[in-house]
Design a protein around this motif. Structure first.
Motif, PDB file in Angstrom:
ATOM      1  N   GLY A 163       0.833  -1.188   0.000  1.00  8.69           N
ATOM      2  CA  GLY A 163       0.000   0.000   0.000  1.00  8.69           C
ATOM      3  C   GLY A 163       0.872   1.243   0.000  1.00  8.69           C
ATOM      4  O   GLY A 163       1.916   1.288   0.661  1.00  8.69           O
ATOM      5  N   PHE A 164       0.462   2.258  -0.758  1.00  5.96           N
ATOM      6  CA  PHE A 164       1.247   3.491  -0.897  1.00  5.96           C
ATOM      7  C   PHE A 164       0.310   4.672  -0.715  1.00  5.96           C
ATOM      8  O   PHE A 164      -0.685   4.794  -1.426  1.00  5.96           O
ATOM      9  N   VAL A 165       0.606   5.531   0.275  1.00  7.33           N
ATOM     10  CA  VAL A 165      -0.266   6.667   0.572  1.00  7.33           C
ATOM     11  C   VAL A 165       0.556   7.948   0.628  1.00  7.33           C
ATOM     12  O   VAL A 165       1.722   7.942   1.025  1.00  7.33           O
ATOM     13  N   VAL A 166      -0.067   9.053   0.219  1.00  7.60           N
ATOM     14  CA  VAL A 166       0.611  10.351   0.174  1.00  7.60           C
ATOM     15  C   VAL A 166      -0.305  11.409   0.766  1.00  7.60           C
ATOM     16  O   VAL A 166      -1.486  11.473   0.444  1.00  7.60           O
ATOM     17  N   SER A 167       0.266  12.249   1.633  1.00  3.44           N
ATOM     18  CA  SER A 167      -0.425  13.417   2.155  1.00  3.44           C
ATOM     19  C   SER A 167       0.416  14.642   1.820  1.00  3.44           C
ATOM     20  O   SER A 167       1.626  14.657   2.097  1.00  3.44           O
ATOM     21  N   PRO A 168      -0.175  15.680   1.190  1.00  2.44           N
ATOM     22  CA  PRO A 168       0.600  16.879   0.856  1.00  2.44           C
ATOM     23  C   PRO A 168       1.270  17.526   2.066  1.00  2.44           C
ATOM     24  O   PRO A 168       2.277  18.209   1.932  1.00  2.44           O
ATOM     25  N   THR A 169       0.702  17.324   3.264  1.00  4.46           N
ATOM     26  CA  THR A 169       1.259  17.963   4.466  1.00  4.46           C
ATOM     27  C   THR A 169       2.047  17.006   5.343  1.00  4.46           C
ATOM     28  O   THR A 169       2.933  17.426   6.086  1.00  4.46           O
ATOM     29  N   LYS A 170       1.773  15.689   5.271  1.00  2.00           N
ATOM     30  CA  LYS A 170       2.423  14.728   6.172  1.00  2.00           C
ATOM     31  C   LYS A 170       3.399  13.799   5.465  1.00  2.00           C
ATOM     32  O   LYS A 170       3.970  12.910   6.095  1.00  2.00           O
ATOM     33  N   GLY A 171       3.589  13.981   4.166  1.00  3.19           N
ATOM     34  CA  GLY A 171       4.527  13.135   3.448  1.00  3.19           C
ATOM     35  C   GLY A 171       3.888  11.836   2.981  1.00  3.19           C
ATOM     36  O   GLY A 171       2.677  11.746   2.824  1.00  3.19           O
ATOM     37  N   THR A 210      -7.489 -11.421  -1.825  1.00  8.86           N
ATOM     38  CA  THR A 210      -7.823 -11.682  -3.221  1.00  8.86           C
ATOM     39  C   THR A 210      -6.581 -11.561  -4.104  1.00  8.86           C
ATOM     40  O   THR A 210      -5.829 -10.586  -4.023  1.00  8.86           O
ATOM     41  N   THR A 211      -6.372 -12.556  -4.941  1.00  9.67           N
ATOM     42  CA  THR A 211      -5.189 -12.613  -5.796  1.00  9.67           C
ATOM     43  C   THR A 211      -5.160 -11.460  -6.786  1.00  9.67           C
ATOM     44  O   THR A 211      -6.175 -11.137  -7.426  1.00  9.67           O
ATOM     45  N   TRP A 212      -3.984 -10.821  -6.904  1.00  7.97           N
ATOM     46  CA  TRP A 212      -3.735  -9.771  -7.888  1.00  7.97           C
ATOM     47  C   TRP A 212      -4.671  -8.584  -7.722  1.00  7.97           C
ATOM     48  O   TRP A 212      -5.061  -7.934  -8.688  1.00  7.97           O
ATOM     49  N   MET A 213      -5.061  -8.281  -6.495  1.00  7.18           N
ATOM     50  CA  MET A 213      -5.985  -7.171  -6.243  1.00  7.18           C
ATOM     51  C   MET A 213      -5.270  -6.089  -5.445  1.00  7.18           C
ATOM     52  O   MET A 213      -4.797  -6.324  -4.326  1.00  7.18           O
ATOM     53  N   LYS A 214      -5.184  -4.879  -6.007  1.00  3.52           N
ATOM     54  CA  LYS A 214      -4.512  -3.774  -5.336  1.00  3.52           C
ATOM     55  C   LYS A 214      -5.317  -3.308  -4.125  1.00  3.52           C
ATOM     56  O   LYS A 214      -6.552  -3.357  -4.139  1.00  3.52           O
ATOM     57  N   PRO A 215      -4.664  -2.809  -3.083  1.00  2.00           N
ATOM     58  CA  PRO A 215      -5.399  -2.190  -1.975  1.00  2.00           C
ATOM     59  C   PRO A 215      -6.004  -0.860  -2.412  1.00  2.00           C
ATOM     60  O   PRO A 215      -5.533  -0.230  -3.369  1.00  2.00           O
ATOM     61  N   VAL A 216      -7.036  -0.430  -1.716  1.00  2.00           N
ATOM     62  CA  VAL A 216      -7.714   0.835  -2.008  1.00  2.00           C
ATOM     63  C   VAL A 216      -7.512   1.782  -0.836  1.00  2.00           C
ATOM     64  O   VAL A 216      -7.709   1.404   0.328  1.00  2.00           O
ATOM     65  N   TYR A 217      -7.118   3.033  -1.140  1.00  3.55           N
ATOM     66  CA  TYR A 217      -6.897   4.057  -0.118  1.00  3.55           C
ATOM     67  C   TYR A 217      -8.090   5.002  -0.115  1.00  3.55           C
ATOM     68  O   TYR A 217      -8.384   5.649  -1.112  1.00  3.55           O
ATOM     69  N   LEU A 218      -8.808   5.064   1.016  1.00  5.09           N
ATOM     70  CA  LEU A 218      -9.998   5.895   1.127  1.00  5.09           C
ATOM     71  C   LEU A 218     -10.125   6.396   2.554  1.00  5.09           C
ATOM     72  O   LEU A 218      -9.971   5.628   3.511  1.00  5.09           O
TER      73      LEU A 218
END
Length: 396
Positions: A163-171, A210-218
């Motif tokens: 999983g990869f997450v980005v916040s403009p203020t927290k990096g 689930t095989t080959w299923m990317k995580p979702v960031y919400l």
């Protein structure tokens, strides 16, 4: 211009394309500081620019022994599109591990954080990761088409655990989920080091991710889907995990499935598709997948159809790629507001390869690092590959 109020200055700067904005940064120290350091400007410009140019779709694949990336541009109105040819990555593997807020997490003989809009990148250390090190620990160069495809398949499943997450203020943060039957753990990195989170979660039922299923960031949380329709959720900031015991019946062997989010309704979404019908489900009250829409599937030429893929759906557009016997991949975009299909482009490499698709929305989020030191410590062939990948999104 130093005397202009910030809201008037922003109105002027928001109208500039990225190259012109870069030139403007060099003209005045105060403007440079405003563009570089004000998070409100970064988010405002990114939103304005994204609304003008729309999103892009990265296709990472293997064809005839070469590892390549295609960037397909499309707009939500489905009326503006172009396809870039493959970048020059012959005998050098490239994997996208995540795309969030205008940044890409890439592996090109090493782990990199890159912003295609600003053309900045930063190398990251992945040697301390229990998940990534086994994937990329050996030589990642491709020696033949068969070796490349088998290597791609073998690594793809484990890459979906990232999983990869980005916040403009927290990096940014990288979160890898570690699956141990009914127990799940998490390892986290901010780019400098890796550590295991103290948080683990144990489920009462056994079901594989689930095989080959990317995580979702919400809503600040990463979500991994399990085969039974339940979800493992993890907040990278608080490091709290929870189990969402929802149930989903996937359908027969030919059913396609993607796990995504509806950006308009701010809900988790499952898209289930057959050759005839595509069904859209949204998660209600963290317990039930409700059917919200059914769409008749469509093809340019059903006689020439070899196979098809559900690619992405974000509440505005649904993207489907069909591979044909003639070797071309045709991109279809369904406008969920207009309730209509349009062909958004075709490319021979989409039809000849296996691969991943990642949605990319441009953003001005900055990649920190000493640029001269980074370039000096990175091989020229890798810099060339990074430059080629980032250049695919350039529309100016």
């Amino acid at each position: 211009m130093n005397d202009l109020p910030f809201h008037l200055l922003d109105n002027i700067l928001f109208r500039l394309d990225p190259k012109s904005l870069g030139i403007m940064r060099c003209t005045n120290r105060s403007i440079n500081s405003h563009i570089s350091n004000d998070p409100n400007f970064v988010s405002g410009y990114s939103s304005e620019y994204s609304s003008r140019v729309g999103s892009s779709l990265f296709h990472v694949g293997i064809s005839l022994g070469d590892n390549f990336i295609i960037c397909h541009h499309f707009s939500y109105s489905c009326d503006s599109t172009s396809v870039k040819e493959r970048s020059v990555l012959e005998f050098l593997s490239c994997y996208i591990l995540g795309s969030c807020s205008g940044l890409l997490l890439l592996f090109i003989d090493g782990l990199f954080l890159a912003n295609p809009l600003t053309k900045r990148f930063r190398p990251l250390n992945h040697s301390g990761s229990k998940l990534l090190s086994p994937i990329f620990g050996r030589n990642s160069q491709i020696t033949s088409r068969d070796d490349g495809i088998e290597d791609y398949k073998a690594r793809k499943e484990r890459r979906m655990r990232v999983g990869f997450v980005v916040s403009p203020t927290k990096g940014f943060k990288i979160v890898c989920i570690l699956e141990m039957e009914t127990v799940y753990g998490f390892e986290i990195s901010d780019g400098d080091s890796w550590r295991l989170s103290e948080t683990t979660i144990t489920t009462s039922s056994k079901s594989l991710l689930t095989t080959w299923m990317k995580p979702v960031y919400l809503d600040g949380t990463l979500h991994w889907l399990r085969n039974d329709g339940s979800i493992i959720a993890f907040d990278p900031e608080t490091e709290q995990a929870r189990f969402v015991p929802s149930v989903f019946h996937r359908g027969g062997p030919g059913t396609k499935l993607i796990f995504t989010e509806d950006s308009k309704k701010n809900r988790l979404t499952l898209i289930s598709g057959t050759k005839e019908t595509i069904s859209v489900y949204t998660l209600v009250n963290n317990s039930k997948w409700d059917l919200t829409r059914q769409i008749a599937n469509v093809y340019v030429n059903e006689i020439d159809l070899l196979c098809w893929q559900l690619i992405v759906c974000d509440g505005k557009c649904l993207v489907v790629v069909e591979n044909t016997h003639s070797g071309y991949g045709v991109v279809h975009v369904y406008d969920l507001e207009a309730n209509s299909w349009k062909v958004s482009g075709s490319n021979e490499f989409m039809g000849m390869s296996i691969g991943d698709f990642y949605k990319f929305t441009p953003s001005l989020v900055f990649v920190e690092g000493d640029e001269q030191e980074i370039i000096a410590s990175t091989e020229k062939r890798i810099i060339s590959a990074l430059t080629a990948v980032m250049g695919l999104t350039d529309r100016t």
